[in-house]
Design a protein around this motif. Structure first.
Motif, PDB file in Angstrom:
ATOM      1  N   ARG A  80      30.431 -62.010 -27.630  1.00 14.45           N
ATOM      2  CA  ARG A  80      29.940 -63.183 -26.886  1.00 14.45           C
ATOM      3  C   ARG A  80      30.797 -63.465 -25.658  1.00 14.45           C
ATOM      4  O   ARG A  80      30.274 -63.711 -24.562  1.00 14.45           O
ATOM      5  CB  ARG A  80      29.928 -64.414 -27.804  1.00 14.45           C
ATOM      6  CG  ARG A  80      29.592 -65.716 -27.069  1.00 14.45           C
ATOM      7  CD  ARG A  80      29.745 -66.932 -27.961  1.00 14.45           C
ATOM      8  NE  ARG A  80      31.070 -67.071 -28.527  1.00 14.45           N
ATOM      9  CZ  ARG A  80      32.116 -67.555 -27.875  1.00 14.45           C
ATOM     10  NH1 ARG A  80      32.004 -67.948 -26.596  1.00 14.45           N
ATOM     11  NH2 ARG A  80      33.299 -67.659 -28.468  1.00 14.45           N
ATOM     12  N   ILE A  81      32.105 -63.442 -25.836  1.00 15.20           N
ATOM     13  CA  ILE A  81      33.016 -63.744 -24.733  1.00 15.20           C
ATOM     14  C   ILE A  81      32.837 -62.751 -23.596  1.00 15.20           C
ATOM     15  O   ILE A  81      32.768 -63.134 -22.419  1.00 15.20           O
ATOM     16  CB  ILE A  81      34.473 -63.758 -25.236  1.00 15.20           C
ATOM     17  CG1 ILE A  81      34.712 -64.998 -26.105  1.00 15.20           C
ATOM     18  CG2 ILE A  81      35.464 -63.714 -24.079  1.00 15.20           C
ATOM     19  CD1 ILE A  81      35.986 -64.936 -26.912  1.00 15.20           C
ATOM     20  N   LEU A  82      32.747 -61.469 -23.921  1.00 16.01           N
ATOM     21  CA  LEU A  82      32.556 -60.464 -22.872  1.00 16.01           C
ATOM     22  C   LEU A  82      31.245 -60.699 -22.133  1.00 16.01           C
ATOM     23  O   LEU A  82      31.198 -60.613 -20.900  1.00 16.01           O
ATOM     24  CB  LEU A  82      32.583 -59.058 -23.473  1.00 16.01           C
ATOM     25  CG  LEU A  82      32.450 -57.910 -22.463  1.00 16.01           C
ATOM     26  CD1 LEU A  82      33.642 -57.887 -21.510  1.00 16.01           C
ATOM     27  CD2 LEU A  82      32.313 -56.567 -23.170  1.00 16.01           C
ATOM     28  N   GLN A  83      30.187 -61.022 -22.867  1.00 13.59           N
ATOM     29  CA  GLN A  83      28.892 -61.261 -22.222  1.00 13.59           C
ATOM     30  C   GLN A  83      28.942 -62.511 -21.333  1.00 13.59           C
ATOM     31  O   GLN A  83      28.444 -62.495 -20.204  1.00 13.59           O
ATOM     32  CB  GLN A  83      27.805 -61.402 -23.291  1.00 13.59           C
ATOM     33  CG  GLN A  83      26.385 -61.294 -22.768  1.00 13.59           C
ATOM     34  CD  GLN A  83      25.870 -62.579 -22.135  1.00 13.59           C
ATOM     35  OE1 GLN A  83      26.252 -63.683 -22.549  1.00 13.59           O
ATOM     36  NE2 GLN A  83      25.023 -62.453 -21.129  1.00 13.59           N
ATOM     37  N   GLU A  84      29.564 -63.566 -21.815  1.00 15.12           N
ATOM     38  CA  GLU A  84      29.636 -64.803 -21.038  1.00 15.12           C
ATOM     39  C   GLU A  84      30.503 -64.659 -19.792  1.00 15.12           C
ATOM     40  O   GLU A  84      30.186 -65.205 -18.734  1.00 15.12           O
ATOM     41  CB  GLU A  84      30.165 -65.938 -21.912  1.00 15.12           C
ATOM     42  CG  GLU A  84      29.208 -66.381 -23.003  1.00 15.12           C
ATOM     43  CD  GLU A  84      29.787 -67.475 -23.884  1.00 15.12           C
ATOM     44  OE1 GLU A  84      29.033 -68.026 -24.697  1.00 15.12           O
ATOM     45  OE2 GLU A  84      30.998 -67.783 -23.761  1.00 15.12           O
ATOM     46  N   ARG A  85      31.600 -63.917 -19.894  1.00 11.86           N
ATOM     47  CA  ARG A  85      32.533 -63.807 -18.782  1.00 11.86           C
ATOM     48  C   ARG A  85      32.108 -62.761 -17.747  1.00 11.86           C
ATOM     49  O   ARG A  85      32.465 -62.880 -16.568  1.00 11.86           O
ATOM     50  CB  ARG A  85      33.947 -63.459 -19.285  1.00 11.86           C
ATOM     51  CG  ARG A  85      34.585 -64.464 -20.229  1.00 11.86           C
ATOM     52  CD  ARG A  85      34.718 -65.867 -19.660  1.00 11.86           C
ATOM     53  NE  ARG A  85      35.298 -65.953 -18.349  1.00 11.86           N
ATOM     54  CZ  ARG A  85      36.598 -66.032 -18.084  1.00 11.86           C
ATOM     55  NH1 ARG A  85      37.457 -65.978 -19.083  1.00 11.86           N
ATOM     56  NH2 ARG A  85      37.030 -66.163 -16.851  1.00 11.86           N
ATOM     57  N   THR A  86      31.390 -61.716 -18.184  1.00 17.74           N
ATOM     58  CA  THR A  86      31.101 -60.593 -17.283  1.00 17.74           C
ATOM     59  C   THR A  86      29.623 -60.223 -17.187  1.00 17.74           C
ATOM     60  O   THR A  86      29.237 -59.441 -16.324  1.00 17.74           O
ATOM     61  CB  THR A  86      31.855 -59.328 -17.725  1.00 17.74           C
ATOM     62  OG1 THR A  86      31.278 -58.831 -18.947  1.00 17.74           O
ATOM     63  CG2 THR A  86      33.334 -59.616 -17.939  1.00 17.74           C
ATOM     64  N   GLY A  87      28.800 -60.735 -18.085  1.00 18.50           N
ATOM     65  CA  GLY A  87      27.390 -60.353 -18.111  1.00 18.50           C
ATOM     66  C   GLY A  87      27.111 -59.076 -18.878  1.00 18.50           C
ATOM     67  O   GLY A  87      25.949 -58.702 -19.051  1.00 18.50           O
ATOM     68  N   LEU A  88      28.142 -58.390 -19.364  1.00 19.78           N
ATOM     69  CA  LEU A  88      27.937 -57.139 -20.091  1.00 19.78           C
ATOM     70  C   LEU A  88      27.609 -57.429 -21.554  1.00 19.78           C
ATOM     71  O   LEU A  88      28.299 -58.209 -22.208  1.00 19.78           O
ATOM     72  CB  LEU A  88      29.186 -56.260 -20.026  1.00 19.78           C
ATOM     73  CG  LEU A  88      29.684 -55.833 -18.633  1.00 19.78           C
ATOM     74  CD1 LEU A  88      30.814 -54.831 -18.769  1.00 19.78           C
ATOM     75  CD2 LEU A  88      28.558 -55.247 -17.806  1.00 19.78           C
ATOM     76  N   ASP A  89      26.545 -56.795 -22.043  1.00 19.22           N
ATOM     77  CA  ASP A  89      26.217 -56.940 -23.454  1.00 19.22           C
ATOM     78  C   ASP A  89      25.930 -55.572 -24.051  1.00 19.22           C
ATOM     79  O   ASP A  89      25.902 -54.561 -23.363  1.00 19.22           O
ATOM     80  CB  ASP A  89      25.032 -57.886 -23.661  1.00 19.22           C
ATOM     81  CG  ASP A  89      23.764 -57.405 -22.958  1.00 19.22           C
ATOM     82  OD1 ASP A  89      23.809 -56.341 -22.302  1.00 19.22           O
ATOM     83  OD2 ASP A  89      22.732 -58.083 -23.062  1.00 19.22           O
ATOM     84  N   LYS A  90      25.760 -55.556 -25.356  1.00 17.32           N
ATOM     85  CA  LYS A  90      25.534 -54.312 -26.102  1.00 17.32           C
ATOM     86  C   LYS A  90      26.668 -53.312 -25.843  1.00 17.32           C
ATOM     87  O   LYS A  90      26.444 -52.110 -25.733  1.00 17.32           O
ATOM     88  CB  LYS A  90      24.175 -53.710 -25.758  1.00 17.32           C
ATOM     89  CG  LYS A  90      23.003 -54.619 -26.110  1.00 17.32           C
ATOM     90  CD  LYS A  90      21.658 -53.992 -25.749  1.00 17.32           C
ATOM     91  CE  LYS A  90      20.524 -54.924 -26.093  1.00 17.32           C
ATOM     92  NZ  LYS A  90      19.191 -54.346 -25.718  1.00 17.32           N
ATOM     93  N   ILE A  91      27.883 -53.836 -25.741  1.00 17.64           N
ATOM     94  CA  ILE A  91      29.080 -53.004 -25.561  1.00 17.64           C
ATOM     95  C   ILE A  91      29.847 -52.975 -26.875  1.00 17.64           C
ATOM     96  O   ILE A  91      30.160 -54.033 -27.443  1.00 17.64           O
ATOM     97  CB  ILE A  91      29.981 -53.567 -24.441  1.00 17.64           C
ATOM     98  CG1 ILE A  91      29.209 -53.676 -23.121  1.00 17.64           C
ATOM     99  CG2 ILE A  91      31.228 -52.710 -24.276  1.00 17.64           C
ATOM    100  CD1 ILE A  91      28.752 -52.371 -22.544  1.00 17.64           C
ATOM    101  N   PHE A  92      30.143 -51.783 -27.372  1.00 16.25           N
ATOM    102  CA  PHE A  92      30.920 -51.675 -28.612  1.00 16.25           C
ATOM    103  C   PHE A  92      32.386 -51.925 -28.306  1.00 16.25           C
ATOM    104  O   PHE A  92      33.018 -51.184 -27.554  1.00 16.25           O
ATOM    105  CB  PHE A  92      30.748 -50.297 -29.246  1.00 16.25           C
ATOM    106  CG  PHE A  92      31.641 -50.095 -30.444  1.00 16.25           C
ATOM    107  CD1 PHE A  92      31.350 -50.728 -31.643  1.00 16.25           C
ATOM    108  CD2 PHE A  92      32.771 -49.299 -30.370  1.00 16.25           C
ATOM    109  CE1 PHE A  92      32.179 -50.569 -32.751  1.00 16.25           C
ATOM    110  CE2 PHE A  92      33.605 -49.127 -31.467  1.00 16.25           C
ATOM    111  CZ  PHE A  92      33.297 -49.764 -32.659  1.00 16.25           C
ATOM    112  N   LEU A  93      32.922 -52.978 -28.896  1.00 14.92           N
ATOM    113  CA  LEU A  93      34.321 -53.352 -28.704  1.00 14.92           C
ATOM    114  C   LEU A  93      35.109 -53.040 -29.966  1.00 14.92           C
ATOM    115  O   LEU A  93      34.654 -53.322 -31.080  1.00 14.92           O
ATOM    116  CB  LEU A  93      34.427 -54.841 -28.380  1.00 14.92           C
ATOM    117  CG  LEU A  93      33.941 -55.261 -26.990  1.00 14.92           C
ATOM    118  CD1 LEU A  93      33.646 -56.751 -26.969  1.00 14.92           C
ATOM    119  CD2 LEU A  93      34.979 -54.904 -25.933  1.00 14.92           C
ATOM    120  N   GLN A  94      36.285 -52.501 -29.780  1.00  9.52           N
ATOM    121  CA  GLN A  94      37.134 -52.114 -30.904  1.00  9.52           C
ATOM    122  C   GLN A  94      38.429 -52.912 -30.863  1.00  9.52           C
ATOM    123  O   GLN A  94      39.144 -52.926 -29.862  1.00  9.52           O
ATOM    124  CB  GLN A  94      37.441 -50.616 -30.844  1.00  9.52           C
ATOM    125  CG  GLN A  94      38.252 -50.115 -32.030  1.00  9.52           C
ATOM    126  CD  GLN A  94      38.189 -48.607 -32.154  1.00  9.52           C
ATOM    127  OE1 GLN A  94      37.159 -47.986 -31.894  1.00  9.52           O
ATOM    128  NE2 GLN A  94      39.295 -47.999 -32.530  1.00  9.52           N
TER     129      GLN A  94
END
Length: 253
Positions: free
Chosen positions: A68-82
């Motif tokens: 959620r944070i990555l999508q809200e801050r950068t617009g990127l979604d469906k990114i696998f975060l480790q």
């Protein structure tokens, strides 16, 4: 910098909705055609750069918070975060503590407390995604690893730790499926590994080892065209690739 009224509203909202003293920072590496970059934010009215980060909602799973944070801050979604590490230096939030000290009583100021940060990293093809800044940032941009700006807080330490974790991952898991075209040559795959590792690899040793993992299929016909001997094309064997992601393999580059 927030005004006193903005700080009051921000702190009230944060105490109501977010877990105290826990943050998340995301390190997104981008690769394309031999170039390696990292995604950074430049906040409004500041000359310093940050990693995309934020806080965890009270009823939210940590991994879901990172997405959620990555999508809200950068617009990127469906990114696998480790997830790769927790950062908890007592002085890691000193910059914001000093910025807002005296504006509110300590117990009412969200930034006055000590924060630990959970680090997540990802590796994507930066050609396939289009990041954009949120309301708190004037820029959201890919920066070359050899041209990194000064970062605020301990974000340089987090970024370097993520790069170390990514390089370590190469020793026990395959990397490349989402970063290479459907078919590619061995030199193109080797370039990906060299870019991540930041060093040259012996051509014969690389080919022998990567083929030994059993994660590649070689096409019957080499690539057409070119003045030199045409290289063979490879593609990932997805069943073996997924097994290698789960079971891992041993060794080092």
């Amino acid at each position: 910098m927030l005004s006193k009224q903005q700080l009051i509203e921000y702190s009230e909202d944060a105490r109501k909705n977010y877990v105290n003293h826990i943050s998340i920072d995301c390190v997104v590496f981008g690769f394309h055609e031999g170039q390696m970059k990292v995604l950074l934010l430049k906040t409004n009215d500041e000359e310093k750069w940050y990693l995309p980060g934020g806080f965890v909602l009270k009823e939210e799973h940590i991994d879901n918070a990172a997405v959620r944070i990555l999508q809200e801050r950068t617009g990127l979604d469906k990114i696998f975060l480790q997830q790769f590490r927790v950062f908890g230096d007592p002085d890691r939030s000193k910059f914001h503590n000093d910025m807002y000290v005296g504006m509110l009583p300590k117990e009412e100021n969200w930034f006055s407390g000590r924060f630990i940060s959970i680090g997540y990293y990802a590796l994507v093809d930066f050609f396939d995604v289009t990041p954009h800044p949120d309301q708190f940032s004037e820029l959201c941009a890919w920066r070359d690893l050899d041209d990194m700006p000064e970062m605020q807080l301990d974000h340089e330490k987090i970024y370097k730790s993520a790069l170390d974790a990514l390089r370590l991952q190469l020793n026990y898991q395959p990397i490349g499926y989402n970063l290479m075209p459907r078919e590619f040559t061995m030199p193109e795959l080797q370039k990906l590994y060299e870019t991540i590792l930041g060093k040259k690899l012996d051509r014969r040793n690389f080919q022998r080892r990567i083929l030994g993992f059993g994660i590649l299929n070689r096409s019957e016909e080499p690539r057409k065209g070119g003045a030199h001997k045409a290289p063979y094309l490879y593609s990932f064997d997805m069943e073996n690739y997924q097994n290698a992601l789960t079971e891992g393999f041993k060794g080092g580059w």
